[in-house]
Design an enzyme around this catalytic site. Structure first.
Site, short mmCIF file in Angstrom:
data_model
loop_
_atom_site.label_atom_id
_atom_site.label_comp_id
_atom_site.label_asym_id
_atom_site.label_seq_id
_atom_site.Cartn_x
_atom_site.Cartn_y
_atom_site.Cartn_z
N TYR A 19 -23.69 12.13 -6.33
CA TYR A 19 -22.77 11.09 -4.98
C TYR A 19 -22.81 12.11 -4.20
N ALA B 196 -16.93 17.28 -7.92
CA ALA B 196 -17.70 16.07 -8.22
C ALA B 196 -18.45 15.54 -9.39
N GLU C 183 -25.00 21.47 -12.46
CA GLU C 183 -25.29 19.26 -12.76
C GLU C 183 -25.74 19.77 -14.35
N HIS D 9 -43.42 -3.21 15.23
CA HIS D 9 -44.16 -2.06 15.09
C HIS D 9 -44.31 -1.20 16.27
N LYS E 226 -19.44 9.82 5.50
CA LYS E 226 -19.95 9.90 6.83
C LYS E 226 -20.40 10.46 7.80
N THR F 18 -9.29 5.09 -0.55
CA THR F 18 -10.02 5.94 -0.52
C THR F 18 -10.95 5.64 0.33
N GLU G 207 0.88 -1.29 0.22
CA GLU G 207 0.10 0.16 0.28
C GLU G 207 0.58 1.26 0.05
P1 FAD Z 1 -9.50 2.35 -2.95
O1 FAD Z 1 -9.88 1.94 -2.19
O2 FAD Z 1 -9.09 3.51 -4.12
O3 FAD Z 1 -7.73 1.81 -2.85
C1 FAD Z 1 -7.11 1.11 -3.41
C2 FAD Z 1 -5.83 1.96 -3.20
O4 FAD Z 1 -4.81 1.35 -3.92
C3 FAD Z 1 -5.06 2.82 -2.68
O5 FAD Z 1 -4.59 3.08 -0.77
C4 FAD Z 1 -4.31 3.92 -2.83
O6 FAD Z 1 -3.18 4.12 -2.38
C5 FAD Z 1 -3.26 2.00 -3.51
N1 FAD Z 1 -2.46 2.22 -4.88
C6 FAD Z 1 -3.33 2.49 -5.44
N2 FAD Z 1 -1.56 1.97 -6.96
C7 FAD Z 1 -0.17 1.96 -5.94
C8 FAD Z 1 0.80 1.30 -5.85
N3 FAD Z 1 0.93 1.68 -6.97
N4 FAD Z 1 1.24 0.66 -4.73
C9 FAD Z 1 0.29 1.25 -3.47
N5 FAD Z 1 -0.44 1.02 -3.25
C10 FAD Z 1 -1.12 1.52 -4.45
N6 FAD Z 1 -18.45 3.55 -1.92
C11 FAD Z 1 -19.23 3.28 -0.63
O7 FAD Z 1 -19.35 1.67 -1.09
N7 FAD Z 1 -19.90 3.81 0.12
C12 FAD Z 1 -19.57 4.81 0.47
O8 FAD Z 1 -20.24 5.10 1.59
C13 FAD Z 1 -19.10 5.62 -0.26
N8 FAD Z 1 -18.70 7.08 -0.33
C14 FAD Z 1 -17.93 7.82 -0.31
C15 FAD Z 1 -17.65 8.84 -0.84
C16 FAD Z 1 -16.57 9.53 -1.21
C17 FAD Z 1 -16.01 11.15 -0.57
C18 FAD Z 1 -15.22 8.33 -2.13
C19 FAD Z 1 -14.28 9.54 -2.86
C20 FAD Z 1 -15.73 7.40 -2.38
C21 FAD Z 1 -16.80 6.37 -1.79
N9 FAD Z 1 -17.70 5.37 -2.03
C22 FAD Z 1 -18.28 5.07 -1.23
C23 FAD Z 1 -16.61 4.32 -2.95
C24 FAD Z 1 -15.04 3.88 -2.29
O9 FAD Z 1 -14.60 5.05 -1.62
C25 FAD Z 1 -14.32 3.22 -3.27
O10 FAD Z 1 -15.30 2.57 -4.08
C26 FAD Z 1 -13.63 2.07 -3.02
O11 FAD Z 1 -12.49 3.44 -1.75
C27 FAD Z 1 -12.82 1.08 -3.61
O12 FAD Z 1 -12.69 0.59 -3.03
P2 FAD Z 1 -10.30 -0.28 -3.85
O13 FAD Z 1 -10.17 -1.30 -2.95
O14 FAD Z 1 -11.25 -0.30 -4.89
O15 FAD Z 1 -9.31 1.24 -4.19
P1 NAD Z 2 -21.04 10.67 -9.88
O1 NAD Z 2 -20.97 9.86 -10.95
O2 NAD Z 2 -22.39 9.60 -8.71
O3 NAD Z 2 -21.88 12.13 -10.60
C1 NAD Z 2 -20.83 12.73 -11.07
C2 NAD Z 2 -22.30 13.67 -11.59
O4 NAD Z 2 -21.32 14.54 -11.85
C3 NAD Z 2 -23.18 13.61 -12.48
O5 NAD Z 2 -24.39 13.76 -11.99
C4 NAD Z 2 -22.58 13.89 -14.24
O6 NAD Z 2 -23.98 14.03 -14.44
C5 NAD Z 2 -22.43 15.50 -13.44
N1 NAD Z 2 -21.21 15.83 -14.42
C6 NAD Z 2 -20.06 15.50 -14.63
N2 NAD Z 2 -19.94 16.72 -15.11
C7 NAD Z 2 -20.01 17.50 -15.22
C8 NAD Z 2 -19.77 18.53 -15.16
N3 NAD Z 2 -18.73 19.44 -16.31
N4 NAD Z 2 -19.88 19.88 -15.15
C9 NAD Z 2 -21.19 19.64 -14.20
N5 NAD Z 2 -22.11 18.22 -13.80
C10 NAD Z 2 -21.06 17.57 -13.66
O7 NAD Z 2 -20.02 10.86 -9.51
P2 NAD Z 2 -19.13 11.36 -7.63
O8 NAD Z 2 -19.98 12.23 -6.97
O9 NAD Z 2 -17.81 12.01 -8.16
O10 NAD Z 2 -18.79 10.38 -7.33
C11 NAD Z 2 -18.10 8.51 -8.19
C12 NAD Z 2 -18.49 7.95 -7.49
O11 NAD Z 2 -17.99 7.59 -5.88
C13 NAD Z 2 -19.61 7.25 -7.54
O12 NAD Z 2 -20.31 7.02 -8.55
C14 NAD Z 2 -20.08 5.92 -6.80
O13 NAD Z 2 -19.45 5.68 -7.04
C15 NAD Z 2 -19.13 6.37 -5.39
N6 NAD Z 2 -19.58 7.15 -3.99
C16 NAD Z 2 -20.35 6.44 -3.39
C17 NAD Z 2 -21.58 6.64 -2.46
C18 NAD Z 2 -21.95 5.99 -1.72
O14 NAD Z 2 -22.02 4.78 -1.67
N7 NAD Z 2 -22.46 6.65 -1.23
C19 NAD Z 2 -20.68 8.58 -1.87
C20 NAD Z 2 -19.96 8.71 -3.12
C21 NAD Z 2 -19.09 8.06 -3.98
#
Ligand code: FAD
Ligand code: NAD
Length: 462
Positions: free
Chosen positions: A185, A267, A205, A441, A52, A42, A35
């Protein structure tokens, strides 16, 4: 340079990679996880958990603030304020506890965690650069779990003012004016939280509606709530440039509008990290920018697997975890393949949207004839006692058999019901199965019972 040989090398300790590492260790596989940053990826460090935590802070503050103005509950309090620096410190404490937890779980499973950056030499050899120098790791099996990065707008690159979600979740002051580009999202979860914390939020949007992937009935309560929070929503607009404190948004009609902002959160989606670690030199088959995988998460190279965000939508932590667990079991020799009927998705807005399985539109696209049963939270006693009557639960079932193919809901605090939705669909429940079950309930879950009865034509409370 030291050389380490291992059965399994996992690149990335996000939800996909670390779960794969834990399960591999439990199965007695000699495994190493590499890592580049902190364990948890992420999701734990800058995604699910921090967002959250911020949403919780904003909800608490907004509830207390409501008590300081007029409310029907007889509660009074005076002049609440928010110290965001302290709130972020609290959030960082949770993240740090969980970082330690992931490292401990890997250790307990007997899987080694190396903090360093991995670069492929070939499909089974990786050089890892860490604080002490370089080490070569040779593995029989490799799992690529490198995750995803936020998409940047070329005309408005990330800076001190134009920020990604990671920076937004580390702000120590509430910006007076926050422009959010993208009503998906991240934009809505974080935008709503900052609006509750006192920022003047504007959402830009591109599509005609916020959360365009859901139907209008599901997103209407969210749009109404944003309006009540005084959030400006500019749909059908693209963010095109930034001039001093003005974000320029161009409508589909070509008209430019100025949005004043101290910070701009971009975003607009996430892109897979498939260009890191020398992955392109492996010449794996791709699905656009994503690494192409089959139903065992195998890539086009033998014994090289890929899981999580780097493999495509839905980019959700629980999908990555389920893939990680499955791949470890496949490497251990178990017969597994991706046979999930549904991956639940929750948008943690106010109110929350919970979906699982097929929507009506998706069912129709697949040529399946479906009918729905829907029950409004306005007719649910528990929702009334929680002052959260806006929303509904909808059951989508095959017309002929009543087999439940999808469940959709919008309402406050419904996220915990996602487990019930998944269980019903994965276990092949029919609407009459849910109709026959006793739901406690008073709970909002009774709306799931009633929606199933509604499908059967005899809802009791509507
Ligand atoms: P990641 O979590 O991105 O992990 C990949 C890891 O690989 C990283 O730690 C990175 O440092 C490491 N890495 C990359 N390249 C290398 C390298 N060359 N060498 C060593 N390490 C490396 N999903 C949900 O289900 N529920 C949510 O509520 C939710 N909320 C989110 C809110 C935000 C703001 C964001 C940005 C995302 C959210 N997501 C949510 C999405 C979720 O975070 C991702 O789907 C999830 O983290 C993906 O897991 P992953 O293991 O594929 O990758
Ligand atoms: P998203 O795909 O959910 O939303 C992006 C939005 O940006 C879309 O509605 C799109 O129409 C709009 N858009 C794209 N280009 C634009 C532009 N140039 N100007 C204005 N609007 C534009 O993407 P996100 O919110 O960045 O989230 C990324 C991913 O992270 C999600 O798809 C989801 O998989 C994950 N995520 C999940 C959760 C959760 O599970 N609660 C929370 C956060 C993120």
């Amino acid at each position: 340079m030291d050389i380490i040989e291992t059965n399994l090398l996992i690149i990335g300790a996000g939800p996909g990679g670390y779960v794969c590492g834990i399960r591999a260790g439990q199965l007695g596989i000699d495994a190493i996880v590499v890592e580049a940053n902190k364990p948890g990826g992420t999701c734990l460090n800058v995604g699910c958990i921090p967002s959250k935590a911020l949403i919780h802070v904003a909800d608490e503050f907004s509830r207390i603030k409501k008590s300081a103005t007029s409310n029907s509950l007889g509660i009074t309090c005076t002049d609440p304020s928010i110290d965001l620096r302290q709130a972020i410190k609290w959030k960082d404490g949770i993240v740090s506890r969980l970082n330690g937890g992931v490292a401990t779980l890997l250790k307990r499973a007997g899987t080694k965690l190396i903090i360093g950056h991995a670069m492929f030499v070939d499909g089974k050899t990786v050089i890892v650069t860490d604080r002490d120098g370089e080490v070569e790791i040779r593995a029989k099996h490799v799992v690529i779990a490198t995750g995803s990065d936020p998409v940047e707008l070329p005309a408005i690159p990330f800076s001190d003012k134009v920020i990604s979600s990671a920076a937004a979740l580390a702000l120590d002051q509430v910006p007076s004016r926050l422009a959010v580009v993208g009503g998906g999202y991240i934009g809505l979860e974080i935008g709503t939280a900052f609006a509750k914390l006192g920022a003047k939020v504007s959402i830009i949007e591109a599509s005609k509606r916020i959360l365009p992937q859901y139907d209008a009935e599901l997103t209407r309560p969210i749009a109404d709530h944003l309006k009540a929070l005084n959030v400006d929503i500019l749909t059908g607009h693209l963010a095109t440039s930034m001039v001093a404190d003005e974000l320029i948004a161009t409508g589909h009609d070509g008209v430019e509008r100025e949005v004043s902002a101290d910070k701009v959160l971009v975003a607009i989606g996430r892109k897979p990290r498939s260009d890191t670690a020398n992955i392109p030199t492996l010449a794996l088959s791709m699905n656009g920018q994503y690494i192409l995988i089959d139903d065992e998460c195998r890539t086009s190279m033998s014994d090289v697997f890929a899981i999580g965000d780097v493999t495509g939508e839905p980019m959700l932590a629980h999908r990555a975890m389920a893939q990680g667990e499955m791949v470890a079991e496949i490497i251990a020799g178990k017969r597994r393949s991706w046979d999930k009927r549904c991956i639940p998705a929750i948008c943690f807005t106010e109110p929350e949207i919970v979906t699982c399985g097929l929507s009506v539109k998706q069912a129709e696209q697949q040529g399946i004839e479906v009918e729905t049963g829907q029950f409004p939270l306005a007719a649910n006693g528990r929702a009334m006692t929680m002052e959260s009557e806006d929303g509904f639960i909808r059951v989508i079932a095959q017309a002929q058999t009543g087999i439940i193919l999808g469940i959709e809901a919008v309402g406050e605090c419904l996220s915990e019901l996602s487990a019930a939705f998944s269980i019903a669909i994965e276990m092949g429940a029919r609407a009459d199965d849910l109709g026959d079950i006793i739901f406690a309930h008073p709970t909002q879950s009774e709306a799931l019972h009633e929606a199933s009865l509604q499908f059967l034509g005899h809802s009791l409370h509507s």
